[in-house]
Structures are given as C-alpha cells and as structure tokens.
Design a protein around this motif. Structure first.
Motif, PDB file in Angstrom:
ATOM      1  N   LEU A 171       0.957  -1.221   0.049  1.00  0.00           N
ATOM      2  CA  LEU A 171       0.111   0.073  -0.013  1.00  0.00           C
ATOM      3  C   LEU A 171       0.820   1.270  -0.119  1.00  0.00           C
ATOM      4  N   VAL A 172       0.803   2.115  -1.161  1.00  0.00           N
ATOM      5  CA  VAL A 172       1.680   3.173  -1.171  1.00  0.00           C
ATOM      6  C   VAL A 172       0.595   4.383  -1.325  1.00  0.00           C
ATOM      7  N   GLY A 173       1.290   5.535  -1.190  1.00  0.00           N
ATOM      8  CA  GLY A 173       0.590   6.898  -1.388  1.00  0.00           C
ATOM      9  C   GLY A 173       1.017   7.709  -0.273  1.00  0.00           C
ATOM     10  N   MET A 174       0.311   8.991  -0.373  1.00  0.00           N
ATOM     11  CA  MET A 174       0.564  10.079   0.215  1.00  0.00           C
ATOM     12  C   MET A 174       0.316   9.928   1.852  1.00  0.00           C
ATOM     13  N   PRO A 175       0.769  10.579   2.900  1.00  0.00           N
ATOM     14  CA  PRO A 175       0.314  10.475   4.028  1.00  0.00           C
ATOM     15  C   PRO A 175      -0.898  10.896   4.236  1.00  0.00           C
ATOM     16  N   ASN A 176      -1.620  10.316   5.226  1.00  0.00           N
ATOM     17  CA  ASN A 176      -3.109  10.487   5.478  1.00  0.00           C
ATOM     18  C   ASN A 176      -4.175  10.398   4.563  1.00  0.00           C
ATOM     19  N   ALA A 177      -3.871   9.328   3.415  1.00  0.00           N
ATOM     20  CA  ALA A 177      -4.683   9.033   2.471  1.00  0.00           C
ATOM     21  C   ALA A 177      -5.750   7.769   3.067  1.00  0.00           C
ATOM     22  N   GLY A 178      -5.100   7.242   4.023  1.00  0.00           N
ATOM     23  CA  GLY A 178      -6.010   6.033   4.720  1.00  0.00           C
ATOM     24  C   GLY A 178      -5.402   4.973   4.408  1.00  0.00           C
ATOM     25  N   LYS A 179      -4.191   4.774   4.293  1.00  0.00           N
ATOM     26  CA  LYS A 179      -3.394   3.367   3.999  1.00  0.00           C
ATOM     27  C   LYS A 179      -3.535   2.388   5.138  1.00  0.00           C
ATOM     28  N   SER A 180      -3.487   3.040   6.304  1.00  0.00           N
ATOM     29  CA  SER A 180      -3.571   2.119   7.393  1.00  0.00           C
ATOM     30  C   SER A 180      -4.837   1.628   7.753  1.00  0.00           C
ATOM     31  N   THR A 181      -5.841   2.590   7.433  1.00  0.00           N
ATOM     32  CA  THR A 181      -7.232   2.257   7.702  1.00  0.00           C
ATOM     33  C   THR A 181      -7.859   1.275   6.856  1.00  0.00           C
ATOM     34  N   LEU A 182      -7.327   1.258   5.536  1.00  0.00           N
ATOM     35  CA  LEU A 182      -7.630   0.365   4.615  1.00  0.00           C
ATOM     36  C   LEU A 182      -6.947  -1.057   4.812  1.00  0.00           C
ATOM     37  N   LEU A 183      -5.767  -0.954   5.310  1.00  0.00           N
ATOM     38  CA  LEU A 183      -4.965  -2.297   5.962  1.00  0.00           C
ATOM     39  C   LEU A 183      -5.610  -2.772   6.856  1.00  0.00           C
ATOM     40  N   ASN A 184      -6.441  -2.056   7.852  1.00  0.00           N
ATOM     41  CA  ASN A 184      -7.166  -2.804   9.108  1.00  0.00           C
ATOM     42  C   ASN A 184      -8.360  -3.114   8.539  1.00  0.00           C
ATOM     43  N   ALA A 185      -9.015  -2.519   7.496  1.00  0.00           N
ATOM     44  CA  ALA A 185     -10.301  -3.102   6.983  1.00  0.00           C
ATOM     45  C   ALA A 185     -10.362  -4.420   6.145  1.00  0.00           C
ATOM     46  N   LEU A 186      -9.103  -4.242   5.597  1.00  0.00           N
ATOM     47  CA  LEU A 186      -8.782  -5.538   4.558  1.00  0.00           C
ATOM     48  C   LEU A 186      -8.329  -6.697   5.219  1.00  0.00           C
ATOM     49  N   THR A 187      -7.524  -6.823   6.251  1.00  0.00           N
ATOM     50  CA  THR A 187      -6.919  -7.810   7.129  1.00  0.00           C
ATOM     51  C   THR A 187      -7.005  -7.755   8.608  1.00  0.00           C
ATOM     52  N   ASP A 188      -6.206  -8.705   8.936  1.00  0.00           N
ATOM     53  CA  ASP A 188      -6.275  -9.004  10.719  1.00  0.00           C
ATOM     54  C   ASP A 188      -5.412  -7.662  11.306  1.00  0.00           C
ATOM     55  N   ALA A 189      -4.964  -6.881  10.543  1.00  0.00           N
ATOM     56  CA  ALA A 189      -4.080  -6.116  11.146  1.00  0.00           C
ATOM     57  C   ALA A 189      -4.508  -4.863  12.062  1.00  0.00           C
ATOM     58  N   ASN A 190      -3.576  -4.491  13.018  1.00  0.00           N
ATOM     59  CA  ASN A 190      -4.346  -3.166  13.663  1.00  0.00           C
ATOM     60  C   ASN A 190      -3.221  -2.156  13.487  1.00  0.00           C
ATOM     61  N   SER A 191      -3.196  -1.538  12.431  1.00  0.00           N
ATOM     62  CA  SER A 191      -2.172  -0.719  12.428  1.00  0.00           C
ATOM     63  C   SER A 191      -2.569   0.928  13.005  1.00  0.00           C
ATOM     64  N   LYS A 192      -1.630   1.396  13.321  1.00  0.00           N
ATOM     65  CA  LYS A 192      -2.179   3.044  13.739  1.00  0.00           C
ATOM     66  C   LYS A 192      -2.687   3.894  12.748  1.00  0.00           C
ATOM     67  N   VAL A 193      -3.847   4.567  13.105  1.00  0.00           N
ATOM     68  CA  VAL A 193      -4.423   5.359  12.288  1.00  0.00           C
ATOM     69  C   VAL A 193      -4.512   6.750  13.150  1.00  0.00           C
ATOM     70  N   GLY A 194      -4.000   7.954  12.322  1.00  0.00           N
ATOM     71  CA  GLY A 194      -4.252   9.236  13.097  1.00  0.00           C
ATOM     72  C   GLY A 194      -4.646  10.155  11.864  1.00  0.00           C
ATOM     73  N   ASP A 195      -5.126  11.307  12.217  1.00  0.00           N
ATOM     74  CA  ASP A 195      -5.629  12.327  11.207  1.00  0.00           C
ATOM     75  C   ASP A 195      -4.390  13.415  11.090  1.00  0.00           C
ATOM     76  N   TYR A 196      -3.297  12.662  11.165  1.00  0.00           N
ATOM     77  CA  TYR A 196      -2.072  13.770  10.916  1.00  0.00           C
ATOM     78  C   TYR A 196      -1.144  12.776  10.008  1.00  0.00           C
ATOM     79  N   PRO A 197      -0.279  13.473   9.373  1.00  0.00           N
ATOM     80  CA  PRO A 197       0.723  12.834   8.237  1.00  0.00           C
ATOM     81  C   PRO A 197       1.732  12.170   8.961  1.00  0.00           C
ATOM     82  N   PHE A 198       2.295  11.127   8.454  1.00  0.00           N
ATOM     83  CA  PHE A 198       3.376  10.133   9.045  1.00  0.00           C
ATOM     84  C   PHE A 198       2.907   9.374  10.332  1.00  0.00           C
ATOM     85  N   THR A 199       1.494   9.209  10.116  1.00  0.00           N
ATOM     86  CA  THR A 199       1.257   8.422  11.542  1.00  0.00           C
ATOM     87  C   THR A 199       2.045   7.074  11.504  1.00  0.00           C
TER      88      THR A 199
END
Ligand SMILES: Nc1nc2c(ncn2[C@@H]2O[C@H](COP(=O)(O)OP(=O)(O)OP(=O)(O)O)[C@@H](O)[C@H]2O)c(=O)[nH]1
Ligand SMILES: [Mg+2]
Length: 331
Positions: A171-199
């Motif tokens: 998963l690549v893209g700009m900070p804050n695009a929602g990559k971690s949110t997407l990873l968490n939605a698609l998989t068993d992961a629990n990646s940290k999500v934040g409304d700031y860049p470089f979470t």
C-alpha cells in the motif's frame, strides 16, 4: 523531519552491517611415538580440527534486524590443534545467525543470499580445514617428517543485511490517504491510524484471508513529493515494495489535486526503482464517503486510462468487496 526519520529507524531496524568470520582450522601436530621398549617410534602428530562454519537461518518469529544493531562482530570457533597419538583436534563450533524472513545478504555490493523461508539455512562462510599433522605427512621418502601444517584461515568479511518484507501487495500513497485504515479494513492487522501525516513510521503487515488464500499486505509509510531528496521519510521504506507483485496506490479522493499528487508519487516510485511502476497497480480512491457524484465522475475522467480503479471508504468499510475480489484474482 530529521527527528521523524530517527524515530522510524529506531523502531524498525531494516538494515545492519556486521563483521563475520568463520573459524580457522587448528594446526597439525609434530609428534613422535615414545613408548617404553620402542626405540624409534614413528610420527604420530594428529591433524588440526576444522574451524566452525557461519550459518544463517530464517526465523519467522523475528521481525527486524534489531539484534545486529548492538553486536557487530560474529566469529565462529577455531578448530583445536592436533596432538600426539594421531589425535585430531576438536572441530570449532559453528556459529548460527537467526534472521527474519525476507533478509537479503550482501557482500561487497553483491547479493549472495536471500532468506525467505522458515528454517531456510545457508552456509555463509565455511570454516578453515585443519592442518595436516606429521603422521599424515609420512611417505616412502620421508619416514619421519618433522613438520606439520597450520590450519586454513577462516573466511572473513563485512556483510550487509537488508530486510525486505515478504508481502504480496504493497500500500503506497501520500500520508493521511487512509492506507492504515484500509489495511485494517482488509486484513487482521491493527495499524495505527491518525488524522495527521506520518502516523505510520514503519511498515506493517496484515493478512487478507480469502477462501483458501492468504494474501499478505504491507502498509508502507507515506510518500511525499521530493522524497528522493530525503523529504518526509524519504525513500527509506520503498525497498519493501520490491517484492510485492501488486501495489495499491491509495489516494484521498476528497483532495483537490488528486491527479497531480498521484503522478508525484509515481515519480517517486520510479526514482527509487523503475520496476516499481511496472508492477500491477490498483488506484484506490479512499474517503469516497466525502465525494459527491460529480466529483467522482471528474476523477473517473481524469484517470480514464487506468484499468483498475476503485472507490472505497476504508473508514466505513464500504465498497471493499470489488477491491478484494480483484486482488484475489492476482494470487
Ligand atoms: N472520511 C473518511 N476518513 C477516512 C477514511 N479512511 C481513513 N480516514 C481518516 O483519514 C485519516 C488518516 O488515516 P490513516 O489510515 O492514518 O492514513 P495513512 O495513509 O495511513 O497515513 P500515514 O500513516 O500518515 O501515511 C484518519 O483520521 C482516518 O480516520 C475514509 O474512508 N473516510
Ligand atoms: Mg498509516
């Protein structure tokens, strides 16, 4: 931004440079049989023992190269010298280095091994052979040799370890695009999500289970324009995309200059490694919940040349099915 990079480097150690040496062989012995009532005992010096090998083995329980940051020098044991009565010296103990799966081993700019499987084991450096003792050197001409040979030296070198995660999809893209949110939605992961860049400061893996398949996704820290000049986290985590066969380029659909940003990221990928932009790419417009129909239409028109476009909302876990179905067809 320098502090950011330092923090990332401390939390996720993905490269290390260490000095490795295999054991040298023990030297052969010069010895003559001395026994009561035997006047001229023959040569009986034993051979030296073999030096220990350096082995490297994959271990799925390890996730970083952290261990190798603290200890830099690794040496296998030397073989012991031979001794009288044709006694061979003890072999030196092998040295076994455990590394995470996905570790490449480089020597003088050349990749010499890639450890990708659990328990995959390679002999990186062989230990030196033991030297011949004088018992071994006896022949018809030299009945009583008074020499023996030293053991062979072990091999030594600086070795670079580079961890490149084993993921199918990156998963690549700009900070804050929602990559971690997407990873968490698609998989068993629990990646940290934040409304700031470089979470996300280092890559995070998740497994997408679909029927009998297990597809590994890697959430990579955000990229920004001029990352190749060291901006943001720079290119430091892009090597993890190299093993992926599919990239999900996640874009905040609600931002105004999506098309321009998309090309900036592609340019950064290309500047790091041309093959990254030749990989299958899905364009995932995230945050579509914030998108009006006409905005969506505009994006579709702008990206009309791309075949794999998806509009999703990772946060609300909406419209993910088509994306999952498509990912699944690639594995
Ligand atoms: N409205 C909306 N917000 C979202 C959606 N997905 C993510 N967000 C929000 O966007 C922000 C950034 O999300 P992250 O998942 O942390 O973004 P990221 O791309 O991983 O960011 P970095 O780790 O900084 O690169 C968070 O506040 C999320 O709640 C979505 O589908 N809709
Ligand atoms: Mg993130």
């Amino acid at each position: 931004m320098e502090g950011l990079e330092k923090k990332a480097a401390m939390q996720f150690v993905q490269d290390a440079k260490i000095f490795i040496k295999s054991g040298s062989g023990g030297s052969g012995s010069v010895s003559f049989r001395r026994e009561k009532n035997i006047e001229f005992g023959g040569p009986d010096g034993g051979n030296g023992g073999k030096g220990g090998d350096v082995l490297v083995q994959g271990n799925g329980a390890k996730h970083t190269l952290l261990d190798f940051r603290f200890k830099k020098k690794y040496t296998a044991e030397n073989g012991s010298p031979g001794s009288g009565r044709k006694k061979t010296g003890k072999a030196g103990r092998d040295l076994l280095l455990w590394v995470p799966l996905g570790t490449e081993i480089w020597i003088e700019g050349e990749k010499v091994a890639d450890i990708t499987q659990e328990n995959q084991k390679i002999t990186l450096f062989k230990g030196g052979k033991g030297g011949a003792g004088n018992a071994c050197l006896k022949n018809s001409v030299h009945q009583s040799p008074r020499i023996a040979y030293p053991g062979e030296s072990g091999q030594e070198s600086w070795v670079e370890l580079k961890l490149k995660l084993l993921a199918n999809v990156g998963l690549v893209g700009m900070p804050n695009a929602g990559k971690s949110t997407l990873l968490n939605a698609l998989t068993d992961a629990n990646s940290k999500v934040g409304d700031y860049p470089f979470t996300t400061l280092f890559p995070k893996l998740g497994v997408l289970c679909w029927e009998d398949k297990e597809i590994v996704l890697a959430d990579l820290p955000g990229l920004i324009e001029d990352a190749h000049l060291g901006k943001g986290l720079g290119h430091r985590f892009l090597s993890h995309a190299q093993r992926c066969s599919v990239l999900l380029h996640v874009i905040d659909a609600a931002q105004s200059d999506a098309f321009q940003k998309y090309h900036q990221i592609r340019q950064e990928l290309k500047l790091f490694d041309e093959t990254l932009i030749q990989k299958t790419e899905f364009i995932v417009f995230n945050k579509s919940d914030r998108l009006k129909e006409d905005q969506k239409k505009r994006l579709q028109d702008l990206f009309s040349n791309s075949e794999l476009i998806f509009f999703v909302s990772a946060l609300h876990r909406k419209d993910l099915e088509a994306l999952i179905n498509k990912i699944e067809t690639f594995f």
